[in-house]
Scaffold this motif. Structure first.
Motif, PDB file in Angstrom:
ATOM      1  N   ALA A   1      -4.136   6.884 -13.715  1.00 19.66           N
ATOM      2  CA  ALA A   1      -4.039   5.606 -12.857  1.00 19.66           C
ATOM      3  C   ALA A   1      -2.677   5.244 -12.441  1.00 19.66           C
ATOM      4  O   ALA A   1      -1.740   5.478 -13.120  1.00 19.66           O
ATOM      5  N   SER A   2      -2.356   4.501 -11.301  1.00 20.78           N
ATOM      6  CA  SER A   2      -1.184   4.116 -10.746  1.00 20.78           C
ATOM      7  C   SER A   2      -1.498   2.618 -10.424  1.00 20.78           C
ATOM      8  O   SER A   2      -2.506   2.603  -9.536  1.00 20.78           O
ATOM      9  N   CYS A   3      -0.662   1.570 -10.639  1.00 23.77           N
ATOM     10  CA  CYS A   3      -1.056   0.196 -10.328  1.00 23.77           C
ATOM     11  C   CYS A   3       0.139  -0.381 -10.300  1.00 23.77           C
ATOM     12  O   CYS A   3       1.311   0.037 -10.676  1.00 23.77           O
ATOM     13  N   PHE A   4      -0.052  -1.808  -9.951  1.00 22.62           N
ATOM     14  CA  PHE A   4       1.250  -2.878 -10.037  1.00 22.62           C
ATOM     15  C   PHE A   4       0.962  -3.619 -11.245  1.00 22.62           C
ATOM     16  O   PHE A   4       0.009  -3.724 -11.779  1.00 22.62           O
ATOM     17  N   LEU A   5       2.117  -4.327 -11.578  1.00 24.10           N
ATOM     18  CA  LEU A   5       2.116  -5.390 -12.543  1.00 24.10           C
ATOM     19  C   LEU A   5       1.860  -6.691 -11.863  1.00 24.10           C
ATOM     20  O   LEU A   5       2.511  -7.036 -11.008  1.00 24.10           O
TER      21      LEU A   5
ATOM     22  N   GLU B   1      -2.592  -4.855 -13.151  1.00 21.78           N
ATOM     23  CA  GLU B   1      -3.306  -5.364 -12.136  1.00 21.78           C
ATOM     24  C   GLU B   1      -4.522  -4.360 -11.558  1.00 21.78           C
ATOM     25  O   GLU B   1      -3.903  -3.840 -10.749  1.00 21.78           O
ATOM     26  N   PRO B   2      -5.712  -4.599 -11.861  1.00 21.70           N
ATOM     27  CA  PRO B   2      -6.756  -3.711 -11.111  1.00 21.70           C
ATOM     28  C   PRO B   2      -7.057  -4.058  -9.962  1.00 21.70           C
ATOM     29  O   PRO B   2      -7.832  -3.405  -9.331  1.00 21.70           O
ATOM     30  N   LEU B   3      -6.647  -4.915  -9.205  1.00 22.15           N
ATOM     31  CA  LEU B   3      -6.933  -5.544  -7.990  1.00 22.15           C
ATOM     32  C   LEU B   3      -6.487  -4.644  -6.722  1.00 22.15           C
ATOM     33  O   LEU B   3      -7.049  -4.430  -5.688  1.00 22.15           O
ATOM     34  N   CYS B   4      -5.492  -3.721  -7.260  1.00 20.26           N
ATOM     35  CA  CYS B   4      -5.178  -2.611  -6.262  1.00 20.26           C
ATOM     36  C   CYS B   4      -4.770  -1.367  -7.132  1.00 20.26           C
ATOM     37  O   CYS B   4      -3.522  -1.480  -7.683  1.00 20.26           O
ATOM     38  N   THR B   5      -5.480  -0.401  -7.347  1.00 19.88           N
ATOM     39  CA  THR B   5      -5.243   0.525  -8.319  1.00 19.88           C
ATOM     40  C   THR B   5      -5.708   1.871  -7.742  1.00 19.88           C
ATOM     41  O   THR B   5      -6.739   2.018  -7.357  1.00 19.88           O
ATOM     42  N   LEU B   6      -4.802   2.979  -7.910  1.00 21.50           N
ATOM     43  CA  LEU B   6      -5.196   4.265  -7.455  1.00 21.50           C
ATOM     44  C   LEU B   6      -5.820   5.045  -8.885  1.00 21.50           C
ATOM     45  O   LEU B   6      -4.790   5.334  -9.798  1.00 21.50           O
ATOM     46  N   TYR B   7      -7.007   5.504  -8.835  1.00 19.55           N
ATOM     47  CA  TYR B   7      -7.522   6.293 -10.035  1.00 19.55           C
ATOM     48  C   TYR B   7      -7.713   7.611  -9.738  1.00 19.55           C
ATOM     49  O   TYR B   7      -8.101   8.157  -8.681  1.00 19.55           O
ATOM     50  N   GLN B   8      -6.978   8.414 -10.618  1.00 15.87           N
ATOM     51  CA  GLN B   8      -7.034  10.043 -10.286  1.00 15.87           C
ATOM     52  C   GLN B   8      -8.399  10.439 -10.743  1.00 15.87           C
ATOM     53  O   GLN B   8      -9.114   9.836 -11.568  1.00 15.87           O
TER      54      GLN B   8
ATOM     55  N   SER C   1      -3.057   3.895 -19.886  1.00  9.71           N
ATOM     56  CA  SER C   1      -1.848   3.958 -20.035  1.00  9.71           C
ATOM     57  C   SER C   1      -1.166   4.191 -18.731  1.00  9.71           C
ATOM     58  O   SER C   1      -0.696   5.216 -18.540  1.00  9.71           O
ATOM     59  N   PRO C   2      -1.419   3.451 -17.673  1.00 11.71           N
ATOM     60  CA  PRO C   2      -1.268   3.913 -16.248  1.00 11.71           C
ATOM     61  C   PRO C   2       0.318   3.666 -16.002  1.00 11.71           C
ATOM     62  O   PRO C   2       1.174   3.241 -16.557  1.00 11.71           O
ATOM     63  N   GLN C   3       0.526   4.636 -14.956  1.00  8.87           N
ATOM     64  CA  GLN C   3       1.974   4.393 -14.291  1.00  8.87           C
ATOM     65  C   GLN C   3       1.995   3.080 -13.467  1.00  8.87           C
ATOM     66  O   GLN C   3       0.975   2.701 -12.870  1.00  8.87           O
ATOM     67  N   THR C   4       3.070   2.560 -13.860  1.00 13.02           N
ATOM     68  CA  THR C   4       3.013   0.930 -13.197  1.00 13.02           C
ATOM     69  C   THR C   4       4.192   0.741 -12.237  1.00 13.02           C
ATOM     70  O   THR C   4       5.440   1.169 -12.412  1.00 13.02           O
ATOM     71  N   PHE C   5       4.097  -0.233 -11.371  1.00 15.73           N
ATOM     72  CA  PHE C   5       5.259  -0.750 -10.518  1.00 15.73           C
ATOM     73  C   PHE C   5       5.442  -2.036 -10.342  1.00 15.73           C
ATOM     74  O   PHE C   5       4.502  -2.858 -10.280  1.00 15.73           O
TER      75      PHE C   5
ATOM     76  N   LEU D   1       0.850  -1.253   0.033  1.00 14.77           N
ATOM     77  CA  LEU D   1       0.079  -0.090  -0.047  1.00 14.77           C
ATOM     78  C   LEU D   1       0.912   1.290  -0.034  1.00 14.77           C
ATOM     79  O   LEU D   1       0.587   2.201  -0.832  1.00 14.77           O
ATOM     80  N   LEU D   2       1.965   1.409   0.788  1.00 16.69           N
ATOM     81  CA  LEU D   2       2.559   2.457   0.984  1.00 16.69           C
ATOM     82  C   LEU D   2       3.627   2.652  -0.297  1.00 16.69           C
ATOM     83  O   LEU D   2       3.763   3.940  -0.555  1.00 16.69           O
ATOM     84  N   HIS D   3       3.936   1.598  -0.846  1.00 17.70           N
ATOM     85  CA  HIS D   3       4.789   1.728  -2.143  1.00 17.70           C
ATOM     86  C   HIS D   3       3.986   2.697  -3.300  1.00 17.70           C
ATOM     87  O   HIS D   3       4.237   3.501  -4.084  1.00 17.70           O
ATOM     88  N   LEU D   4       2.545   2.137  -3.101  1.00 21.44           N
ATOM     89  CA  LEU D   4       1.544   2.743  -4.219  1.00 21.44           C
ATOM     90  C   LEU D   4       1.502   4.372  -4.000  1.00 21.44           C
ATOM     91  O   LEU D   4       1.468   5.124  -4.599  1.00 21.44           O
TER      92      LEU D   4
END
Length: 277
Positions: A119-123, A131-138, A164-168, A106-109
């Protein structure tokens, strides 16, 4: 730690849970319900946390809820309702069926999300896709969501990719492994107890499955704990069309249950239904 821009959290608990056969939010994992585990991670860092529920859900919860706007809006219904409630804040959308979701993820995101991105999310650790299971949508994603739904499109992952989200990469590779089925929950219990142990496996694919993979037999290194975890890994890797409940698993020439632990050097076969029986 709080993010530098307004954020509210939406925990998705309104699914039908058909594959699990019961309400996933109430499933107990290591002594706590999946919902309580997620709330314990999220609430210290985000002040406003809501539960996303179905349009006709009449249950009582200790957390405030946001109901879907229509009876069957699909997997993006929760986000649609959240933006309808507050279109000017970022929404952190998290599935409730993530037994190993943790604070570090959570904190990394929150710490690295760029508010200029929609949007920002993980791969996803298995197929490398968003991966839409944990995504931050602006807030900028709200208009694109409205257009996407207006075109009668509902796939949450394809919508996320369209932004085209930011990914981590995931700081904890197991944090977003979800439990859609009892077999997957059992897999995660094995991993939580024993960790990710690498092992060499040989897999033979039969029938329809053999036509969907590059070769009917493959050797791979896996950290899956059970046969269910192994099948989920190769299903995503090869984009297999058959889900776990339509496939039989064989280990060392014997049909076995999906919860069977995966041994080092295991000889595995996956068999789809065959015509005529």
């Amino acid at each position: 730690m709080s993010p530098s821009f307004p954020v509210k959290a939406l925990l998705l608990i309104g699914g039908k849970s058909r594959r699990m056969g019961r309400d996933k939010a109430s499933l107990v994992f290591e002594g706590k319900s999946l919902l309580d585990r997620t709330l314990e991670v999220v609430t210290p860092h985000i002040g406003d946390v809501y539960l996303s529920v179905a349009h006709d859900d009449e249950r009582s919860f200790s957390q405030p809820v946001i109901a879907d706007l229509s009876p069957d809006p699909g997997p993006l219904g929760g986000l649609q309702a959240a933006f309808a409630k507050d279109p000017d804040t970022a929404w952190l959308v998290i599935a409730c069926d993530l037994p190993l979701f943790d604070e570090a993820t959570l904190l990394h995101l929150l710490e690295n999300a760029d508010p200029s991105q929609a949007a920002s999310c993980f791969l996803n650790r298995l197929d490398g896709r968003t991966e839409p299971l944990c995504t931050l949508y602006q807030p900028s994603a709200a208009k694109q969501l409205a257009d996407y739904l207006a075109a009668d499109r509902r796939c949450a992952r394809k919508f996320l990719e369209s932004l085209s989200p930011q990914t981590f990469p995931l700081p904890n590779p197991l944090a977003l492994d979800n439990a859609n089925r009892p077999e997957q929950l059992n897999e995660l219990k094995f991993l939580a107890e024993n960790g990710m142990i690498s092992k060499e496996i040989t897999i033979t694919y039969f029938g329809k499955l053999s036509a969907e993979v590059p070769a009917a037999e493959e050797k791979l290194t896996t950290t899956a704990a059970t046969l269910a975890g192994l099948y989920e890994e190769v299903r995503m890797k090869h984009h297999l069309s058959l889900d776990l409940d339509t496939v039989k698993a064989v280990l060392t020439d014997e049909f076995v249950d999906w919860s069977t632990p995966l041994p080092e050097g295991g000889q595995v076969a996956f068999l789809p239904p065959f015509a005529g029986g």
